[in-house]
Design an enzyme around this catalytic site. Structure first.
Site, PDB file in Angstrom:
ATOM      1  N   ARG A 106       0.850  -1.197   0.000  1.00 45.24           N
ATOM      2  CA  ARG A 106       0.000   0.000   0.000  1.00 45.24           C
ATOM      3  C   ARG A 106       0.883   1.244   0.000  1.00 45.24           C
ATOM      4  NH1 ARG A 106      -2.903   3.026   4.833  1.00 45.24           N
ATOM      5  NH2 ARG A 106      -3.981   4.562   3.558  1.00 45.24           N
ATOM      6  N   HIS A 127      -3.336  10.826   0.614  1.00 42.99           N
ATOM      7  CA  HIS A 127      -2.809  10.612   1.968  1.00 42.99           C
ATOM      8  C   HIS A 127      -2.287  11.970   2.460  1.00 42.99           C
ATOM      9  CE1 HIS A 127      -1.366   7.223   4.771  1.00 42.99           C
ATOM     10  NE2 HIS A 127      -1.071   8.345   5.395  1.00 42.99           N
ATOM     11  N   GLU A 137      -7.867   8.220   6.142  1.00 43.51           N
ATOM     12  CA  GLU A 137      -8.212   8.862   7.406  1.00 43.51           C
ATOM     13  C   GLU A 137      -8.775  10.287   7.284  1.00 43.51           C
ATOM     14  OE1 GLU A 137      -4.962   8.617  10.171  1.00 43.51           O
ATOM     15  OE2 GLU A 137      -4.906   6.450  10.135  1.00 43.51           O
ATOM     16  N   ASN A 166      -7.810   1.648   9.733  1.00 45.31           N
ATOM     17  CA  ASN A 166      -6.548   1.877  10.423  1.00 45.31           C
ATOM     18  C   ASN A 166      -6.847   1.876  11.907  1.00 45.31           C
ATOM     19  OD1 ASN A 166      -5.487   2.256   7.900  1.00 45.31           O
ATOM     20  ND2 ASN A 166      -5.008   4.429   8.167  1.00 45.31           N
ATOM     21  N   TYR A 191      -5.264   2.314  15.766  1.00 46.83           N
ATOM     22  CA  TYR A 191      -4.200   2.640  16.724  1.00 46.83           C
ATOM     23  C   TYR A 191      -4.735   2.813  18.144  1.00 46.83           C
ATOM     24  CZ  TYR A 191      -1.243   3.540  12.667  1.00 46.83           C
ATOM     25  OH  TYR A 191      -0.536   3.400  11.503  1.00 46.83           O
ATOM     26  N   GLU A 219      -3.690  -0.290   8.183  1.00 46.56           N
ATOM     27  CA  GLU A 219      -2.584   0.167   9.031  1.00 46.56           C
ATOM     28  C   GLU A 219      -2.832  -0.280  10.454  1.00 46.56           C
ATOM     29  OE1 GLU A 219      -1.810   4.405   9.269  1.00 46.56           O
ATOM     30  OE2 GLU A 219      -2.004   4.634   7.097  1.00 46.56           O
TER      31      GLU A 219
HETATM   32  C1  FCB Z   1      -1.745   7.210  10.626  1.00 42.55           C
HETATM   33  C2  FCB Z   1      -1.328   7.710   9.253  1.00 42.55           C
HETATM   34  C3  FCB Z   1       0.019   7.220   8.811  1.00 42.55           C
HETATM   35  C4  FCB Z   1       1.011   7.177   9.954  1.00 42.55           C
HETATM   36  C5  FCB Z   1       0.434   6.456  11.139  1.00 42.55           C
HETATM   37  C6  FCB Z   1       1.387   6.330  12.311  1.00 42.55           C
HETATM   38  O1  FCB Z   1      -2.648   8.100  11.194  1.00 42.55           O
HETATM   39  O2  FCB Z   1      -2.269   7.328   8.291  1.00 42.55           O
HETATM   40  O3  FCB Z   1       0.445   8.025   7.750  1.00 42.55           O
HETATM   41  O4  FCB Z   1       1.405   8.457  10.257  1.00 42.55           O
HETATM   42  O5  FCB Z   1      -0.728   7.100  11.569  1.00 42.55           O
END
Ligand code: FCB
Length: 446
Positions: A77, A121, A166, A294, A296, A352
């Site tokens: 990607r 992006h 995002e 994504n 986190y 991600e």
């Molecule tokens: C996400 C982004 C990516 C990277 C990660 C750590 O929010 O999409 O580009 O910065 O965090």
């Protein structure tokens, strides 16, 4: 830990983004993007870092693609830099910019790797920001023109398209918090930007369909798994508001063609949503082929007594990582179940997930990032559990292939499976790269 095996054909990948790795910001006709402008603004990025050189991937792409072969991934990607293709956001096409991605895609196919292309992006051409950026509805049409040109050149070989990465971050981190480009701090602008991003996504999906797109088309959202800190009424109400802000503002329009009922109340006195025109929500909800997630963050949320309309506070995690958030694979599991139960049974891909650590190479040139290995393993096990539970999850792409320009944190934060020595641009596999190569080989964890 029990051995786990993923379904046959499960897509293992690795992810990057143009501004974070390419460098060569003034080469072959590339125009400036909002991240060039922003990163050069004093105080905007930690230590004054910029993406001017980054990982120099623009010149090192061939050997970087060989790293993907070493990892054994099925797919890669990456994102296309809009201002390489349209240096001023619209007008004449810069063929040299397209040529770079053309070579990249061919290089991937020659190595047996499927290209997944993110069209946006975060690197809006600066010239479009000067016309109002995403707050200007016309930017949605510029995006469609750009998407069609990239598709016309690469569409015969790209297997997966993502319109946006995002939208939360572009809208809220870029236009409300001001920590990302374009560095605006205005809530009315931010919610307008969000609507236009979603609209641009839907228009681009339609345009690619009209142009006969062969690959699958989707969008990637960063979703969170929020939970109320206590079961008090105030905390539960705050949790609902944060959930609106971090999840439902994206999921509802994309999959239900409407903004959530509580959205207008949340923005009362800030925006009356007059930016929504007839037919917009239908466009936004244009059917896609897969949905990128994504992941986190999992949050505990409490009420902010100073503000009962929009007030919420994220409770500090007891064990934060270097980026200040905790490690919670169970949050990924919660999100996957929620999206598939409440929103869509389309294939889901984790586009991600990853962790930043204070990685360093020892005198033998080894990088022992066992915390990253544990992070990946935990999240892969959560992904596997979701699949066992019936979730249609078809791929997993760790962030990131290599250390890179981590936006407002510059080069201080390292998320890669390959360590970059920025002084020499040497790439060195961390232990996590070797571990991940075993995962892709076994299609699971032994
Ligand atoms: C996400 C982004 C990516 C990277 C990660 C750590 O929010 O999409 O580009 O910065 O965090």
């Amino acid at each position: 830990m029990p051995r786990i095996t993923f379904p046959q054909g499960f897509l293992w990948g690795a992810a990057t983004a143009a501004y974070q790795i390419e460098g060569a910001v003034a080469e072959d006709g590339r125009g400036p993007s909002i991240w060039d402008t922003f990163s050069h603004r004093p105080g905007a990025v930690l230590r004054g870092d910029t993406g001017d050189i980054a990982c120099d991937h623009y010149h090192r792409w061939e050997s970087d693609l060989d790293l993907l072969v070493d990892l054994g991934v099925d797919s890669y990607r990456f994102s296309v830099s809009w201002s390489r293709v349209f240096p001023t956001g619209s007008g004449p096409i810069n063929e040299a910019g397209l040529d770079f991605y053309d070579r990249l895609v061919d290089g991937l196919l020659a190595r047996g790797i499927k290209p997944m292309v993110t069209l946006y992006h975060w690197d809006l051409p600066q010239a479009l920001q000067e016309l109002g950026g995403w707050a200007n509805r016309e930017t949605t049409d510029r995006f469609v023109e750009y998407a069609r040109v990239v598709h016309a050149r690469l569409g015969d070989r790209v297997t997966h398209w993502l319109t946006l990465n995002e939208p939360y971050c572009t809208a809220f981190v870029g236009n409300l918090e001001g920590r990302h480009a374009p560095g605006i701090k205005d809530e009315a602008t931010a919610i307008t930007v969000l609507h236009h991003l979603l609209l641009a996504h839907g228009k681009a999906v339609r345009a690619l369909r009209d142009d006969g797109v062969a690959g699958q088309v989707g969008i990637t959202c960063n979703l969170t798994s929020p939970n109320p800190a206590t079961d008090s009424e105030a905390d539960v109400a705050a949790w609902r508001r944060l959930d609106l802000y971090e999840n439902r503002l994206f999921l509802d329009p994309l999959f239900r063609g409407q903004y959530p009922d509580d959205a207008r109340a949340y923005y009362k006195g800030i925006s009356d949503f007059s930016f929504v025109q007839n037919g917009d929500l239908e466009i936004i909800a244009e059917p896609i082929d897969y949905f990128g997630i994504n992941y986190y963050e999992r949050h505990l949320v409490e009420a902010d007594p100073a503000d009962s309309v929009r007030g919420w506070r994220r409770v500090k995690d007891a064990k934060p990582t270097t980026v200040g958030i905790g490690v919670h694979p169970e949050g990924l599991l919660e999100i996957l179940h929620r999206v598939s139960a409440d929103y869509t049974t389309l294939p889901l891909i984790i586009t991600e997930t990853g962790i930043s650590l204070h990685d360093y190479a020892n005198p033998e040139g080894e990088i022992h990032d066992e915390e990253r290995v544990a992070f990946y393993e935990g999240h892969m096990r959560a992904a596997h559990e979701a699949i066992q539970g019936g979730v249609n999850l078809v791929g997993f792409y760790p962030w990131s292939l290599m250390d890179n320009f981590e936006w407002a944190w510059g080069y201080a934060y390292r998320f890669g499976m390959y360590y970059i020595d920025y002084a020499t641009q040497t790439r060195m596999p961390k232990d996590s790269a070797r571990w991940f190569a075993e995962v892709t080989r076994a299609n699971g964890i032994a």
